[in-house]
Design a protein around this motif. Sequence first.
Motif, PDB file in Angstrom:
ATOM      1  N   THR A  46       0.828  -1.203   0.000  1.00  0.00           N
ATOM      2  CA  THR A  46       0.000   0.000   0.000  1.00  0.00           C
ATOM      3  C   THR A  46       0.864   1.255   0.000  1.00  0.00           C
ATOM      4  O   THR A  46       0.597   2.214  -0.725  1.00  0.00           O
ATOM      5  N   ALA A  47       1.911   1.240   0.804  1.00  0.00           N
ATOM      6  CA  ALA A  47       2.794   2.404   0.891  1.00  0.00           C
ATOM      7  C   ALA A  47       3.571   2.620  -0.401  1.00  0.00           C
ATOM      8  O   ALA A  47       3.758   3.763  -0.837  1.00  0.00           O
ATOM      9  N   LEU A  48       4.023   1.548  -1.016  1.00  0.00           N
ATOM     10  CA  LEU A  48       4.831   1.656  -2.238  1.00  0.00           C
ATOM     11  C   LEU A  48       4.021   2.000  -3.483  1.00  0.00           C
ATOM     12  O   LEU A  48       4.541   2.603  -4.415  1.00  0.00           O
ATOM     13  N   CYS A  49       2.786   1.608  -3.505  1.00  0.00           N
ATOM     14  CA  CYS A  49       1.966   1.757  -4.712  1.00  0.00           C
ATOM     15  C   CYS A  49       1.310   3.139  -4.730  1.00  0.00           C
ATOM     16  O   CYS A  49       0.109   3.284  -4.501  1.00  0.00           O
ATOM     17  N   ARG A  50       2.116   4.138  -5.007  1.00  0.00           N
ATOM     18  CA  ARG A  50       1.656   5.531  -5.098  1.00  0.00           C
ATOM     19  C   ARG A  50       2.183   6.125  -6.398  1.00  0.00           C
ATOM     20  O   ARG A  50       3.357   5.964  -6.718  1.00  0.00           O
ATOM     21  N   LYS A  51       1.337   6.818  -7.101  1.00  0.00           N
ATOM     22  CA  LYS A  51       1.763   7.396  -8.375  1.00  0.00           C
ATOM     23  C   LYS A  51       2.901   8.394  -8.193  1.00  0.00           C
ATOM     24  O   LYS A  51       3.782   8.483  -9.034  1.00  0.00           O
TER      25      LYS A  51
ATOM     26  N   PRO B 114      -3.650  -7.421  -8.428  1.00  0.00           N
ATOM     27  CA  PRO B 114      -2.433  -6.638  -8.196  1.00  0.00           C
ATOM     28  C   PRO B 114      -1.154  -7.424  -8.495  1.00  0.00           C
ATOM     29  O   PRO B 114      -0.197  -6.876  -9.056  1.00  0.00           O
ATOM     30  N   THR B 115      -1.136  -8.703  -8.162  1.00  0.00           N
ATOM     31  CA  THR B 115       0.051  -9.515  -8.434  1.00  0.00           C
ATOM     32  C   THR B 115       0.357  -9.533  -9.926  1.00  0.00           C
ATOM     33  O   THR B 115       1.513  -9.325 -10.332  1.00  0.00           O
ATOM     34  N   MET B 116      -0.659  -9.775 -10.734  1.00  0.00           N
ATOM     35  CA  MET B 116      -0.451  -9.814 -12.186  1.00  0.00           C
ATOM     36  C   MET B 116       0.016  -8.449 -12.704  1.00  0.00           C
ATOM     37  O   MET B 116       0.871  -8.367 -13.579  1.00  0.00           O
ATOM     38  N   ARG B 117      -0.543  -7.399 -12.158  1.00  0.00           N
ATOM     39  CA  ARG B 117      -0.136  -6.051 -12.576  1.00  0.00           C
ATOM     40  C   ARG B 117       1.309  -5.773 -12.183  1.00  0.00           C
ATOM     41  O   ARG B 117       2.080  -5.236 -12.986  1.00  0.00           O
ATOM     42  N   PHE B 118       1.700  -6.125 -10.964  1.00  0.00           N
ATOM     43  CA  PHE B 118       3.082  -5.882 -10.530  1.00  0.00           C
ATOM     44  C   PHE B 118       4.062  -6.623 -11.430  1.00  0.00           C
ATOM     45  O   PHE B 118       5.108  -6.088 -11.809  1.00  0.00           O
TER      46      PHE B 118
ATOM     47  N   PRO C 147       4.107   2.232 -15.148  1.00  0.00           N
ATOM     48  CA  PRO C 147       2.648   2.172 -15.275  1.00  0.00           C
ATOM     49  C   PRO C 147       2.046   3.578 -15.266  1.00  0.00           C
ATOM     50  O   PRO C 147       2.633   4.518 -14.717  1.00  0.00           O
ATOM     51  N   SER C 148       0.864   3.687 -15.852  1.00  0.00           N
ATOM     52  CA  SER C 148       0.176   4.984 -15.869  1.00  0.00           C
ATOM     53  C   SER C 148      -0.348   5.303 -14.470  1.00  0.00           C
ATOM     54  O   SER C 148      -0.496   4.419 -13.622  1.00  0.00           O
ATOM     55  N   ASP C 149      -0.643   6.563 -14.271  1.00  0.00           N
ATOM     56  CA  ASP C 149      -1.203   6.991 -12.988  1.00  0.00           C
ATOM     57  C   ASP C 149      -2.512   6.273 -12.683  1.00  0.00           C
ATOM     58  O   ASP C 149      -2.764   5.896 -11.529  1.00  0.00           O
ATOM     59  N   ASP C 150      -3.333   6.074 -13.695  1.00  0.00           N
ATOM     60  CA  ASP C 150      -4.610   5.374 -13.497  1.00  0.00           C
ATOM     61  C   ASP C 150      -4.401   3.919 -13.080  1.00  0.00           C
ATOM     62  O   ASP C 150      -5.123   3.405 -12.221  1.00  0.00           O
ATOM     63  N   GLN C 151      -3.411   3.251 -13.691  1.00  0.00           N
ATOM     64  CA  GLN C 151      -3.109   1.868 -13.318  1.00  0.00           C
ATOM     65  C   GLN C 151      -2.648   1.799 -11.862  1.00  0.00           C
ATOM     66  O   GLN C 151      -3.075   0.914 -11.113  1.00  0.00           O
ATOM     67  N   VAL C 152      -1.785   2.703 -11.485  1.00  0.00           N
ATOM     68  CA  VAL C 152      -1.271   2.719 -10.109  1.00  0.00           C
ATOM     69  C   VAL C 152      -2.419   2.996  -9.138  1.00  0.00           C
ATOM     70  O   VAL C 152      -2.565   2.312  -8.118  1.00  0.00           O
ATOM     71  N   ARG C 153      -3.240   3.967  -9.446  1.00  0.00           N
ATOM     72  CA  ARG C 153      -4.349   4.342  -8.570  1.00  0.00           C
ATOM     73  C   ARG C 153      -5.334   3.181  -8.391  1.00  0.00           C
ATOM     74  O   ARG C 153      -5.747   2.869  -7.266  1.00  0.00           O
ATOM     75  N   SER C 154      -5.709   2.525  -9.471  1.00  0.00           N
ATOM     76  CA  SER C 154      -6.679   1.427  -9.361  1.00  0.00           C
ATOM     77  C   SER C 154      -6.079   0.223  -8.640  1.00  0.00           C
ATOM     78  O   SER C 154      -6.769  -0.463  -7.883  1.00  0.00           O
ATOM     79  N   THR C 155      -4.785  -0.016  -8.838  1.00  0.00           N
ATOM     80  CA  THR C 155      -4.125  -1.126  -8.151  1.00  0.00           C
ATOM     81  C   THR C 155      -4.028  -0.838  -6.657  1.00  0.00           C
ATOM     82  O   THR C 155      -4.301  -1.710  -5.827  1.00  0.00           O
ATOM     83  N   ARG C 156      -3.666   0.384  -6.320  1.00  0.00           N
ATOM     84  CA  ARG C 156      -3.595   0.773  -4.904  1.00  0.00           C
ATOM     85  C   ARG C 156      -4.963   0.628  -4.242  1.00  0.00           C
ATOM     86  O   ARG C 156      -5.072   0.165  -3.109  1.00  0.00           O
TER      87      ARG C 156
END
Length: 151
Positions: A26-31, A97-101, A115-124
């Motif tokens: 959660t902490a790492l997944c920030r745009k 999230p695993t597949m995305r990472f 990754p795009s900002d939208d991808q990061v935001r939705s994954t977070r």
Amino acid sequence: MTTEALLAYAHIMAFLMAATFLASETALCRKEWMNAAAVERLARVDMLYGISALLVLATGLARTWWGIKGGAWYWSQPLLHAKVTLFVVIGLMSIVPTMRFLRWRRAVRAGGALPSDDQVRSTRRLVMIEAHLLALIPLLAVFLARGVGTR
């Protein structure tokens, strides 16, 4: 009695590890913080989260098999079924999230594409939902341990 205490300790430690790695994701997944190193770290932390989740499952099963109350008691309890169901739901949610990472890591290694900002935001958002659902499992465990709603 010692076996029961050690099984409980192992289960609690595995759960704390899973919660720690999920919080780290959660902490790492920030745009704002996304760079190649963060992508690599996310994939590694997610792997550790998966391992710790398997340890939660293994130690939980061990408690039902070798614990004082025995498998027949545990598996007849609705709260245990609720805990397991919630655990499975979280596990299924974590696939996305695993597949995305992993996809992000491949892209970074192949050419440095982040990754795009939208991808990061939705994954977070998904990881945050997992974390909030994970917090309900100890509540169910406390009720089960105290005999609330047991048969």
